[in-house]
Design an enzyme around this catalytic site. Structure first.
Site, short mmCIF file in Angstrom:
data_model
loop_
_atom_site.label_atom_id
_atom_site.label_comp_id
_atom_site.label_asym_id
_atom_site.label_seq_id
_atom_site.Cartn_x
_atom_site.Cartn_y
_atom_site.Cartn_z
N THR A 181 3.05 -46.79 40.18
CA THR A 181 2.74 -45.42 40.59
C THR A 181 1.76 -44.84 39.58
OG1 THR A 181 4.45 -44.43 39.24
CG2 THR A 181 5.05 -44.98 41.48
N GLU A 324 8.76 -45.07 44.40
CA GLU A 324 10.08 -45.32 43.81
C GLU A 324 11.19 -45.46 44.85
OE1 GLU A 324 7.85 -43.22 42.70
OE2 GLU A 324 7.95 -42.93 40.54
N LYS A 434 4.75 -20.22 39.66
CA LYS A 434 5.78 -19.27 39.24
C LYS A 434 5.13 -17.91 39.05
CE LYS A 434 10.06 -19.21 37.01
NZ LYS A 434 11.01 -19.67 36.06
N TRP A 439 9.34 -18.35 42.86
CA TRP A 439 8.54 -19.53 43.16
C TRP A 439 7.68 -19.33 44.41
CZ3 TRP A 439 8.91 -22.70 39.21
CH2 TRP A 439 10.10 -22.78 38.49
P1 AMP Z 1 3.58 -42.00 46.10
O1 AMP Z 1 4.60 -42.61 45.24
O2 AMP Z 1 2.18 -42.16 45.59
O3 AMP Z 1 3.70 -42.45 47.52
O4 AMP Z 1 3.80 -40.41 46.11
C1 AMP Z 1 5.04 -39.86 46.49
C2 AMP Z 1 4.92 -38.37 46.61
O5 AMP Z 1 4.08 -38.00 47.72
C3 AMP Z 1 6.22 -37.68 46.90
O6 AMP Z 1 7.01 -37.52 45.74
C4 AMP Z 1 5.75 -36.36 47.50
O7 AMP Z 1 5.37 -35.44 46.51
C5 AMP Z 1 4.52 -36.77 48.26
N1 AMP Z 1 4.86 -36.93 49.68
C6 AMP Z 1 5.18 -38.07 50.33
N2 AMP Z 1 5.41 -37.85 51.63
C7 AMP Z 1 5.26 -36.53 51.84
C8 AMP Z 1 5.39 -35.66 52.97
N3 AMP Z 1 5.68 -36.11 54.18
N4 AMP Z 1 5.18 -34.33 52.78
C9 AMP Z 1 4.85 -33.86 51.57
N5 AMP Z 1 4.71 -34.62 50.46
C10 AMP Z 1 4.92 -35.93 50.59
#
Ligand code: AMP
Length: 535
Positions: A181, A324, A434, A439
């Site tokens: 990541t 993750e 904030k 929020w």
């Molecule tokens: P990654 O590990 O690069 O896939 O990023 C994961 C992050 O993407 C998550 O912790 C969220 O913040 C964001 N994310 C994934 N799916 C969504 C969704 N459907 N709506 C909003 N944010 C999302």
């Protein structure tokens, strides 16, 4: 003598090799189509993928690789990449899917950290290989998925093997894939998927409440194989024996033609992919392809996108997850009361992130103390935590676990859980604004702004304010040729958000920075507007 074991069912080690065995045996003829970067199209099938995976496993052993060794791929979506997913796991190895969009320092870090011994790459990424070779001392062998001008060509390399190979066996908790990541600060972190977690995740992904696969499904995954295991699709698809259509380029014109020409029923990608497809269709006077289902995830799916797809007769599966979490956490699809809802209500519902699939549990906790569990009341927002058999326990080579004593992993997301279990993501912990102790969700402001017809993309960040601590400022990229003012945008937002959420300013910009996985990079946006002051 009585058997000490009380149950009486068979032992069956959950390894991903069983997945490709099943696909080859039960859906051997089902096609796997690839449209390559040079425009050519090749066709194989599940039986062919398995055969080639056996050959690749043999070829890797011939290079001296042992179980546990890492093989990197630097590649787009195509059948040879798919072969590698099963071939590497089949010799007991671990496939490291490298994101070619990472910066050189990140590429340097992850390949060395994973200690990759072999690297298979697309010819299109030859410049990356040339640039990085000296910085990747652990890589002993390079294989090119396309031509063999600079390294042995994949087809030739595996072509000298006979494919008569018994999969390497071992415990189901062995790793089979590693993804890093890069969204966080500091060095990227490695997430190692196990055979078992991968099989369980894929089984859960198949179900009607998630990808809704059957043998009739024809899936074109736009989500890259290097991003969070392409959402597990190459495993779930093999289990259901679906037809896959891969494209090694992400050009909307190419994707569109493939969708029409190959009878694609399902596709999956981040919102920007869908946006590009809409723009392509609009610019060329084309209808959207007649997809049965579109999975959107990685970032929030904007309402206008959901509405357009629903009107197209396409079921929208809005999914939330992260590297993750393998990555599926929640998926939204039609609910039991779907037919009684108006289009507007359907859009509202689908804009939330769906419900947890069996295997994962969610909870929200108080952002202030990060422990007090919050009610699932559809209004209280808090830090989102998750646990389950395909959720990370510990990052690769980390000293400490990534979860608390109670086994919950903190996602870094902020959300609301509704009484029916629907997750509504409101922000990232570090992006939430904030203002005066309350929020404001930057994501909701962005989504609302994106609904304006003149807005191509919007990003909202908190800017220092002497009285309120932070106030939202919205950065907007206009659609080509659109005449739109900041007053227009504010007027558009007014009925949709609380008064005190109104951005203090709307700034028009030519572009918004993105991360290597195509998401808005708030970190880079903040950096770019470091000296921005509210007037
Ligand atoms: P990654 O590990 O690069 O896939 O990023 C994961 C992050 O993407 C998550 O912790 C969220 O913040 C964001 N994310 C994934 N799916 C969504 C969704 N459907 N709506 C909003 N944010 C999302």
């Amino acid at each position: 003598m009585a058997n000490a074991r009380l149950g009486a069912m068979q032992d069956w080690t959950m390894r991903v090799t069983a997945v490709i065995d099943h696909a080859a045996r039960e859906a051997g003829e089902r096609e796997i189509v690839t449209r390559w970067a040079d425009g050519s199209i090749t066709r194989t099938n599940w039986a062919g993928i398995r055969k080639d995976a056996c050959k690749m496993a043999q070829a890797l052993q011939r290079l001296g690789l042992r179980p546990g060794d890492k093989v990197a791929s630097l590649a787009m979506n195509h059948s040879r990449h798919l072969v590698s997913w099963y071939g590497v796991a089949g010799m007991g190895g671990v496939l490291h899917t490298v994101n070619p969009r990472l910066f050189d320092d990140q590429l340097d870090y992850i390949v060395n950290h994973a200690e990759d011994r072999v690297l298979c790459y697309d010819a299109a990424f030859q410049p990356i290989v040339d640039r990085m070779k000296d910085r990747w001392p652990t890589v002993e062998h390079y294989i090119c998925y396309d031509s063999g001008d600079h390294a042995p060509a994949f087809e030739d390399w595996i072509g000298s093997e006979d494919g008569d190979f018994e999969w390497v066996t071992g415990p189901e908790n062995d790793p089979c894939m590693i993804c890093y990541t890069s969204g966080t600060t500091g060095n990227p972190k490695g997430v190692q998927y196990e055979h078992r977690s991968t099989v369980l995740h894929a089984m859960a992904g198949l179900q009607p409440a998630a990808f809704n696969f059957s043998s009739a499904s024809v899936m074109l995954p736009v989500v890259p194989m290097f991003h969070a295991a392409s959402w597990g699709l190459p495993y779930a698809g093999a289990m259901a024996g679906i037809k896959f259509v891969f494209s090694a380029v992400n050009d909307p014109a190419v994707l569109h033609d493939l969708m029409i020409g190959e009878g694609v029923t399902d596709s999956a990608g981040v919102p920007t992919v869908w946006l590009a497809h809409f723009q392509y269709c609009d610019a060329n006077g084309l209808d959207l392809p007649p997809l049965k289902a579109a999975t959107i995830g990685g970032s929030a799916a904007p309402k206008f996108m959901i509405e357009r797809l629903l009107k197209n007769g396409t079921r929208v599966q809005h999914a939330w997850g992260m590297t993750e979490t393998s990555p599926i956490g929640t998926v939204g699809g039609p609910t039991w009361d779907w037919d009684s809802l108006s289009l507007e209500e359907k859009v509202e519902k689908t804009a939330m992130q769906g419900r947890p699939i069996f295997g994962v549990q969610l909870r929200t906790v108080d952002l202030a103390d990060m422990t007090t569990e919050l009610p699932r009341d559809g209004k209280t927002s808090g830090a989102l935590q998750i646990r389950g058999p395909w959720i990370i326990k510990r990052y690769f080579k980390a000293e400490a676990d990534a979860v608390g004593n109670d086994g919950w992993f903190d996602t870094g997301d902020v959300g609301i859980i509704h009484p029916d279990g629907t997750l509504q993501l409101t922000d990232r912990t570090k992006d939430v604004i904030k203002s005066g102790g309350e929020w404001i969700s930057s994501v909701e402001l962005e989504n609302a702004a994106c609904g304006h017809p003149g807005v191509a993309e919007a990003a909202c960040i908190g800017i220092f304010h002497p009285k309120w601590d932070e106030r939202p400022v919205l950065f907007v990229v206009k659609k080509a040729g659109a005449e739109v003012t900041s007053e227009d945008i504010l007027e558009h937002l007014k009925p949709q958000i609380a008064k005190w959420w109104m951005p203090d300013a709307v700034e028009f910009v030519d572009d918004i920075p993105h991360t290597a996985t195509g998401k808005i990079s708030k970190k880079d946006l903040r950096e770019r507007f470091r000296d921005y002051a509210l007037g």
